[in-house]
Structure formats: C-alpha cells, structure tokens
Design an enzyme around this catalytic site. Structure first.
Site, PDB file in Angstrom:
ATOM      1  N   GLU A 144      38.548  38.260  40.017  1.00 55.69           N
ATOM      2  CA  GLU A 144      38.950  37.182  39.089  1.00 55.69           C
ATOM      3  C   GLU A 144      37.975  36.005  39.035  1.00 55.69           C
ATOM      4  O   GLU A 144      38.378  34.859  39.167  1.00 55.69           O
ATOM      5  CB  GLU A 144      40.351  36.679  39.460  1.00 55.69           C
ATOM      6  CG  GLU A 144      41.384  37.792  39.509  1.00 55.69           C
ATOM      7  CD  GLU A 144      42.790  37.313  39.879  1.00 55.69           C
ATOM      8  OE1 GLU A 144      42.934  36.147  40.284  1.00 55.69           O
ATOM      9  OE2 GLU A 144      43.725  38.119  39.758  1.00 55.69           O
ATOM     10  N   GLU A 204      45.784  47.588  39.043  1.00 58.34           N
ATOM     11  CA  GLU A 204      47.020  46.890  39.449  1.00 58.34           C
ATOM     12  C   GLU A 204      48.118  47.025  38.398  1.00 58.34           C
ATOM     13  O   GLU A 204      48.849  46.067  38.106  1.00 58.34           O
ATOM     14  CB  GLU A 204      46.726  45.399  39.704  1.00 58.34           C
ATOM     15  CG  GLU A 204      45.614  45.157  40.712  1.00 58.34           C
ATOM     16  CD  GLU A 204      45.394  43.690  41.067  1.00 58.34           C
ATOM     17  OE1 GLU A 204      46.270  42.863  40.741  1.00 58.34           O
ATOM     18  OE2 GLU A 204      44.355  43.389  41.666  1.00 58.34           O
TER      19      GLU A 204
HETATM   20  C1  XIL Z   1      49.580  39.333  44.760  1.00 56.13           C
HETATM   21  C2  XIL Z   1      50.531  40.005  45.730  1.00 56.13           C
HETATM   22  O1  XIL Z   1      51.143  41.090  45.103  1.00 56.13           O
HETATM   23  C3  XIL Z   1      51.557  39.013  46.186  1.00 56.13           C
HETATM   24  O2  XIL Z   1      52.411  39.592  47.155  1.00 56.13           O
HETATM   25  C4  XIL Z   1      50.882  37.769  46.750  1.00 56.13           C
HETATM   26  O3  XIL Z   1      51.836  36.828  47.069  1.00 56.13           O
HETATM   27  C5  XIL Z   1      49.916  37.189  45.733  1.00 56.13           C
HETATM   28  O4  XIL Z   1      48.998  38.187  45.333  1.00 56.13           O
HETATM   29  N1  XIL Z   1      46.081  39.920  41.113  1.00 56.13           N
HETATM   30  C6  XIL Z   1      45.546  40.368  42.303  1.00 56.13           C
HETATM   31  C7  XIL Z   1      46.432  40.641  43.439  1.00 56.13           C
HETATM   32  O5  XIL Z   1      44.335  40.674  42.362  1.00 56.13           O
HETATM   33  O6  XIL Z   1      45.796  40.435  44.679  1.00 56.13           O
HETATM   34  C8  XIL Z   1      47.701  39.812  43.375  1.00 56.13           C
HETATM   35  O7  XIL Z   1      48.556  40.227  44.424  1.00 56.13           O
HETATM   36  C9  XIL Z   1      48.360  39.980  42.028  1.00 56.13           C
HETATM   37  C10 XIL Z   1      47.445  39.509  40.918  1.00 56.13           C
END
Ligand code: XIL
Length: 388
Positions: free
Chosen positions: A173, A289
């Site tokens: 990101e 994701e």
């Molecule tokens: C999220 C997790 O799922 C949560 O449990 C945590 O509190 C915050 O991070 N993009 C990403 C992930 O790259 O690492 C994130 O994961 C969700 C959004």
C-alpha cells in the site's frame, strides 16, 4: 461411533466427514454412494485447491494463529481446501519486532510449520507498510537510522524463512493519491524517514534475504472502474515501471481485492488493463486478499446475502482469471466467524448488529455459496503455467 448429528454440531466439517466415513467403513456400515453426499463433494477432488490446481492456480487463505491453535475445524478445513497460506497478522513488522532488539517468531514459525506439515506454500505479508508498526517506531526511528532499521528487519525476517516463502509482499500500500504528490506515493512513515527510494532499497534487500521468493508489490483500491481506482492504477503502474527501470527486483503485483457486495461501480475493464500492463512488465499477478463486504445489502436474510456475495465472487473471479498472468487467489480469511470486516469502523457504524458473511466458509465451517462460486470460476478459467 460418531453420529452425523454430533459431527455437524462439532462443526468440523472436513475432518469430521472423514472421521464419519472411516468409522462407518471400520464397522462395515459404509454404503456405496455415501461419498457422494454434499459434504464429501467438497473434499479431495472437490476441494478448492484441487479445482484451482487443474488450471495452474494456487488457492489460499489468510490465517489467524488464535483459531489455528484453538479450533480443530480451522486447521482441518485449511489443510483440506488450500495449498497456500498467508499470516493475517503474524508476519507484519510490529507483531514480529516488538522491541528494537527483540523479535517474536512463535506465531510466524507455527504458520510455516503448519504449511510444511500439510504441503502448502506460504506468502509472506509484509516487510514494509505504514500500518502495524510497533509502538517503539515513533520514538526510535529517525532519518539517520531508518535505512538500517528497515534493512535489518528485512534481512532478519527474510533470512529466517529463506527458501520457505513462495512470495513476499515487500511493500504494501505505498500509493495514496490523496497525499497530493505527483507520483501518488503515500507519505508513510518509511517515506518520511527515507524518501521515495525506500522502495528500491526494500526490494533489493528482500532479494538478498530470500533470492527465491517472488517479490510482490501489494495494493488495494485498484479493482473498480471509477476515477479514483483509475488514478491509483496509473500511479501503481508508474511506480512498478520506476522500480523496474531502477533495476529493483519486483516479480509480482498483488491486487488485494477487498470488494463490496453492493457498489455503484462495476469492474472488468480497469482490472484487465492493469493485469495486461503488469504482465507486459513481466510480472505475475496474485489476488491476495479477496473478500466481499456485505454491509451494502439491505436484506438481513443470510441466504439472500450469500447469494449476492457469491454472484460478486463469480463475476470478479471470472474477470480476473481470464488473464493467465494471474497465478493465485487468496481470500482474506477462511470463515465468516473470524473475518476482520466485523472489526472495521465502517461496519460497526453501519451494521452494528449484523455479522458479515464475506468468505467461502460460514461461522460453522460450512461452505457458503461463495465457495461454490470460487470453484466454478476456477473451472471456467483458462489453464495456465503454475506460479513460479
Ligand atoms: C488487517 C487484518 O485482517 C486485521 O486483523 C488487522 O487488525 C488489520 O489488518 N490490507 C492488508 C491487510 O494488507 O494486512 C489488512 O489486514 C487488511 C487490509
């Protein structure tokens, strides 16, 4: 003997189904055709990983170490259905590096051991991000020592899991167009401390730490056909070009794919152009994701919501998997029971009394319509050369 009812009650669908069949076989009770039950159909050749593998794809899930340690059905379902895992939290900077000179490897080690035990591949997520930084970061990291702290972290963590990671999200990101820079780079703590070449440094160091892992750039907000995603895709591609031109070793683009069940934007064109462009640069592409947020659905009925969510899975994966550069599909979680979406601010404000249903398994570990939509999309996808 394990009764069917008890089996369901324990909600350990995959493991239990097998136990039931084994018990019946031992007692000479197994009837021909029992393996054709709906439950049996999702195991073995019916699993997500079997359907994905036939097309050269990996099927993966984000994993939480709490449920992996505490719920039998969690590990059983993961092992049954997937050939790729990624830590939802355990490999992020803060959790792995709680003090400047202290690392905490228990959870990440346990994930890697679980994957090895079940013949699964592992994604590393992630080395460099503006979130999940430890409390000590702010008081300790300066412009003078930031390069050293970042590279030492990458060398230590990447070195520990060297040869065991299919792909590493080296930077996560890095684009935030709203920060106002012409190149779209996010003014993240790493950017502020090191400057824009923190990315080149991170990729070069990651290659040194683990030469075989596919080094990935992972981004969100690049899925839809709308102006904001257009701008973010353009900035992402410009960044990848810049990194390539500078000789930084980037091997793959991760498209996070946190999408909405209800959206005023469509997807297809922008995604195809993005994947084409990434492929043109010699990059593999991963859906890293995927989940479908159902907050936008007014109807509370779970079956109605599941149908809509499954339709979005089907459409999204059909669009993305058309392109053979896409090598893996990971959902951000396994079961609705543990989805991160229930903890987000927007969900708590919008649907405080409703649990999200964004994943291929429901809270009882039963496959949701999204599971079947994923399988169908894998079946319809063209065959490709497996991920490198
Ligand atoms: C999220 C997790 O799922 C949560 O449990 C945590 O509190 C915050 O991070 N993009 C990403 C992930 O790259 O690492 C994130 O994961 C969700 C959004």
């Amino acid at each position: 003997m394990i009764t069917r009812r008890e089996c369901m009650r324990q909600a350990a669908l995959a493991a239990c189904g097998l136990a039931l069949m084994e018990t019946q076989a031992l007692q000479g009770l197994a009837e021909p055709g029992v393996a054709e039950s709906a439950e049996a159909e999702i195991r073995g050749q019916g699993s997500l990983k079997a359907h994905a593998r036939k097309r050269g794809l990996l099927a993966g899930s984000a994993v939480g170490l709490g449920p992996l340690r505490n719920e039998e059905a969690y590990g059983a379902t993961l092992a049954e259905q997937y050939n790729l895992v990624v830590g939802e939290i355990c490999m992020k900077f803060g959790p792995l590096h709680p003090k400047p000179d202290t690392y905490f490897f228990d959870d990440a080690d346990a994930l890697v051991a679980f994957a090895e035990q079940h013949g699964m591949k592992v994604r590393g997520h992630n080395f460099v991000w503006h979130e999940a930084l430890p409390a000590w970061f702010a008081g300790t990291v300066t412009k003078e020592n930031a390069r050293k702290i970042m590279t030492e972290h990458i060398l230590t963590v990447g070195g520990r899991y060297k040869g065991k990671i299919q792909s590493w999200d080296v930077v996560n990101e890095a684009i935030n167009v709203a920060d106002g820079r012409p190149d779209g780079l996010r003014k993240s703590p790493w950017f502020e401390m090191i400057g824009p070449d923190y990315l080149e440094l991170a990729y070069r160091t990651a290659r040194q730490a683990d030469p075989k892992a596919k080094l990935t750039y992972n981004e969100y907000g690049i899925e839809y056909d709308n102006e904001s995603a257009d701008r973010k895709r353009a900035a992402t591609l410009a960044l990848l070009k810049r990194l390539k031109a500078a000789g930084a070793p980037v091997d793959a683009l991760g498209i996070q794919s946190h999408i909405q069940a209800v959206s005023s934007s469509t997807f297809g064109k922008g995604l195809r152009e993005l994947i084409d462009a990434a492929d043109g640069m010699g990059l593999e592409v991963y859906v890293t994701e995927l989940d479908v947020n159902d907050d936008g659905i007014e109807d509370d009925d779970p079956a109605a919501r599941d149908r809509i969510v499954a339709g979005v899975y089907r459409d999204y994966l059909t669009a993305v998997l058309e392109h053979k550069a896409v090598k893996s599909v990971l959902t951000w979680g396994l079961t609705d029971k543990h989805t991160w979406l229930n903890g987000t601010k927007s969900h708590r404000q919008k649907r405080p009394n409703r649990q999200e249903r964004p994943l291929p398994f429901d809270a009882d570990y039963k496959p949701t319509p999204a599971f079947f939509a994923m399988r169908d999309a894998f079946d319809k996808a063209p065959s490709r050369e497996a991920a490198g």
